[in-house]
Scaffold this active site. Structure first.
Site, PDB file in Angstrom:
ATOM      1  N   HIS A 133       2.188   5.133  12.767  1.00  0.00           N
ATOM      2  CA  HIS A 133       1.034   6.029  12.601  1.00  0.00           C
ATOM      3  C   HIS A 133       1.244   7.374  13.289  1.00  0.00           C
ATOM      4  O   HIS A 133       0.302   7.984  13.786  1.00  0.00           O
ATOM      5  CB  HIS A 133      -0.259   5.363  13.088  1.00  0.00           C
ATOM      6  CG  HIS A 133      -0.813   4.366  12.133  1.00  0.00           C
ATOM      7  ND1 HIS A 133      -2.034   3.769  12.295  1.00  0.00           N
ATOM      8  CD2 HIS A 133      -0.305   3.853  10.976  1.00  0.00           C
ATOM      9  CE1 HIS A 133      -2.266   2.928  11.300  1.00  0.00           C
ATOM     10  NE2 HIS A 133      -1.218   2.959  10.487  1.00  0.00           N
ATOM     11  N   ASP A 174       5.675   3.051   7.094  1.00  0.00           N
ATOM     12  CA  ASP A 174       4.315   2.556   6.850  1.00  0.00           C
ATOM     13  C   ASP A 174       3.594   3.443   5.841  1.00  0.00           C
ATOM     14  O   ASP A 174       2.917   4.383   6.218  1.00  0.00           O
ATOM     15  CB  ASP A 174       3.549   2.528   8.177  1.00  0.00           C
ATOM     16  CG  ASP A 174       2.158   1.919   8.042  1.00  0.00           C
ATOM     17  OD1 ASP A 174       1.898   1.224   7.041  1.00  0.00           O
ATOM     18  OD2 ASP A 174       1.336   2.150   8.943  1.00  0.00           O
ATOM     19  N   GLU A 191      -5.424   1.892   2.007  1.00  0.00           N
ATOM     20  CA  GLU A 191      -5.257   0.747   2.906  1.00  0.00           C
ATOM     21  C   GLU A 191      -5.535   1.156   4.340  1.00  0.00           C
ATOM     22  O   GLU A 191      -6.126   0.392   5.122  1.00  0.00           O
ATOM     23  CB  GLU A 191      -3.837   0.199   2.780  1.00  0.00           C
ATOM     24  CG  GLU A 191      -3.578  -1.111   3.534  1.00  0.00           C
ATOM     25  CD  GLU A 191      -3.087  -0.914   4.967  1.00  0.00           C
ATOM     26  OE1 GLU A 191      -2.939  -1.915   5.686  1.00  0.00           O
ATOM     27  OE2 GLU A 191      -2.846   0.254   5.375  1.00  0.00           O
ATOM     28  N   GLU A 192      -5.106   2.364   4.683  1.00  0.00           N
ATOM     29  CA  GLU A 192      -5.246   2.827   6.064  1.00  0.00           C
ATOM     30  C   GLU A 192      -6.710   3.055   6.458  1.00  0.00           C
ATOM     31  O   GLU A 192      -7.020   3.194   7.646  1.00  0.00           O
ATOM     32  CB  GLU A 192      -4.447   4.112   6.273  1.00  0.00           C
ATOM     33  CG  GLU A 192      -2.944   3.967   6.063  1.00  0.00           C
ATOM     34  CD  GLU A 192      -2.249   3.137   7.132  1.00  0.00           C
ATOM     35  OE1 GLU A 192      -2.942   2.595   8.017  1.00  0.00           O
ATOM     36  OE2 GLU A 192      -1.009   3.019   7.070  1.00  0.00           O
ATOM     37  N   HIS A 215       0.845  -1.198   0.000  1.00  0.00           N
ATOM     38  CA  HIS A 215       0.000   0.000   0.000  1.00  0.00           C
ATOM     39  C   HIS A 215       0.876   1.241   0.000  1.00  0.00           C
ATOM     40  O   HIS A 215       1.915   1.306   0.668  1.00  0.00           O
ATOM     41  CB  HIS A 215      -1.008  -0.027   1.147  1.00  0.00           C
ATOM     42  CG  HIS A 215      -0.493   0.311   2.513  1.00  0.00           C
ATOM     43  ND1 HIS A 215      -0.393   1.607   2.976  1.00  0.00           N
ATOM     44  CD2 HIS A 215      -0.073  -0.478   3.538  1.00  0.00           C
ATOM     45  CE1 HIS A 215       0.053   1.610   4.221  1.00  0.00           C
ATOM     46  NE2 HIS A 215       0.267   0.349   4.588  1.00  0.00           N
ATOM     47  N   ASP A 247       4.479  -4.866   3.743  1.00  0.00           N
ATOM     48  CA  ASP A 247       3.912  -3.767   4.513  1.00  0.00           C
ATOM     49  C   ASP A 247       4.751  -3.575   5.770  1.00  0.00           C
ATOM     50  O   ASP A 247       4.787  -4.447   6.635  1.00  0.00           O
ATOM     51  CB  ASP A 247       2.459  -4.091   4.873  1.00  0.00           C
ATOM     52  CG  ASP A 247       1.718  -2.891   5.463  1.00  0.00           C
ATOM     53  OD1 ASP A 247       2.367  -1.863   5.736  1.00  0.00           O
ATOM     54  OD2 ASP A 247       0.498  -2.994   5.652  1.00  0.00           O
TER      55      ASP A 247
END
EC number: 3.4.24.-
Length: 438
Positions: free
Chosen positions: A287, A137, A171-172, A125, A200
């Protein structure tokens, strides 16, 4: 990665192709079928992968600090990747979808050639969360897949399988992009997939080395790579079902992948095994706004990118096996320790016309603490023995893989047996399952 490591991996690649995918000839009947040497997987330059990460970082900085779905930074990221692939000779497709009130994008890139009925795909992603640039990420996975695709072009690779690469949007927000792609594939197109490989978060700064335990052949291919460079692995559990492989797995496509950890804490045992800091998250910036270019382990990123290339070269070069009727035995059969006699797991085949094909496929899943002790044979209904595994693999555990057997001299119908003998003392295990496909 050093040249000496590349040479060592060449030997491991030969094992993977010859062991997992090569033809096994009937004992005392014919010489083994010759198998063309697979092209040696490349050592992907870490500097190239990091250059892509630098571009993603710049894109985020120029577009509000992130590359999230619906934001300018995401579209700029897609445009960057697409331009690289177009220049390298890929056929690219930009797929659009709408979610959360904004247009999303998937990028699909096909490498010319290979069997169109046997597709091997790798993907990652490309979107970040809105709080940061998303360099680990999932800039890490996106950059690794991109540079591996570019290595395919540089090598002029001519795989037996058709190679496809994908970068997923949103994706998130719940795997939206990959779900859209898979859900819009006709059933006949889904059936053509030999496998999907997902990458990922593969550069976490306090990394672990985790391998998905989904498709056994893909799993073993990654394990072979890491074994070849002396890096132990563990089964991936933290992100199970939480990344884009789940979209493929849920429609029956074989999947596998790599992961270096997110918010879970590294244990003392893991720190002893891999280095790093016990009691700390694998990625403390997961994140968060600090997921920037400083939030990367170069060593982990290098190893995992090379593992991606190893899997694509190895699995992409394997001989496609035409689909046919399959028969499976999932009953556990204990393998007694040496010097006990061999044990067998039978499968009764019926309803198959004529002889078995020259590409009879045997999938084996044996749990054992020392696979170098084991001799594994396929025994045909008439008693002909086809050796699949003969005490190779040293002290590694388990035998999980696929073998292609030229059993064209055998009548297909009847009782086939997987026979396993332990040739040395002190290690135990069992036949977990096996399947034969005609």
């Amino acid at each position: 990665m050093s040249l000496s490591v590349s040479r060592r991996l060449a030997a491991v690649t030969a094992f993977a192709v010859a062991g997992l995918f090569a033809s096994a000839a009937p004992a005392a009947l014919a010489a083994p079928t010759a198998v063309a040497a697979a092209p040696t997987p490349p050592d992907i330059p870490l500097a190239n992968v990091k250059a892509h990460l630098s571009q993603f970082s710049t894109i985020a900085a120029n577009n509000g600090g992130n590359r999230a779905h619906g934001r300018a930074g995401y579209k700029a990221s897609i445009d960057y990747v697409k331009a690289k692939l177009d220049a390298a000779g890929f056929t690219t497709t930009l797929q659009t979808f709408t979610t959360s009130g904004a247009t999303g994008y998937n990028l699909i890139a096909d490498w010319p050639g290979g069997d169109p009925n046997s597709v091997l795909m790798a993907g990652a992603h490309l979107d970040s969360v809105s709080s940061g640039a998303g360099i680990n990420d999932n800039g890490s996975g996106s950059a690794a897949v991109l540079e591996t695709a570019l290595a395919v072009s540089r090598a002029g690779l001519q795989p037996t399988k058709h190679l496809r690469f994908g970068w997923w949007g949103a994706e998130e927000l719940g795997l939206i992009g990959s779900k859209y792609y898979v859900n819009n594939l006709p059933t006949a197109e889904r059936a053509k997939f030999a496998g999907y490989l997902n990458f990922d978060m593969i550069g976490s700064p306090n990394p672990g080395y985790f391998v998905y335990d989904d498709d056994p052949t893909i799993e073993q291919t990654f394990k072979n790579y890491f074994s070849g460079i002396g890096v132990p692995t563990e089964i991936e559990t933290e992100g199970d079902g939480r990344s884009d492989h789940a979209s493929f797995k849920n429609v029956g496509i074989p999947v596998g992948g790599l992961f270096t950890g997110a918010s879970n804490t590294k244990t003392s045992a893991q720190a002893q095994k891999w280095g790093g800091t016990a009691g700390q998250s694998f990625d403390r910036c997961y994140h968060s706004s600090c997921d920037n270019t400083a939030n990367i382990s170069d060593t982990a990123l290098d190893r995992n990118t090379d593992a991606a290339a190893y899997a694509i070269w190895t699995l992409g070069a394997s001989t496609p096996v035409p689909p046919g009727p399959s028969f499976e035995n999932t009953a556990d059969v204990n393998i007694p320790d040496s010097p006990a006699a061999a044990v067998s797991s039978p499968i009764t085949v019926s309803g198959v016309a004529g002889n078995a094909p020259a590409t009879t496929k045997v999938d084996v899943n044996i749990v054992h603490t020392y696979r170098g002790d084991l001799v594994v044979d396929l025994v045909a209904p008439d008693g002909t023995v086809y050796n699949l595994h003969n005490r190779s693999g040293g002290s590694a555990d388990n035998i999980v893989g696929s073998y292609t057997v030229n059993a064209s001299s055998e009548v297909a119908n009847g009782v086939w047996n997987l026979r396993v003998r332990d040739t040395a003392a002190q290690d135990v295990g069992y036949i977990n399952s096996w399947k034969i496909t005609f």
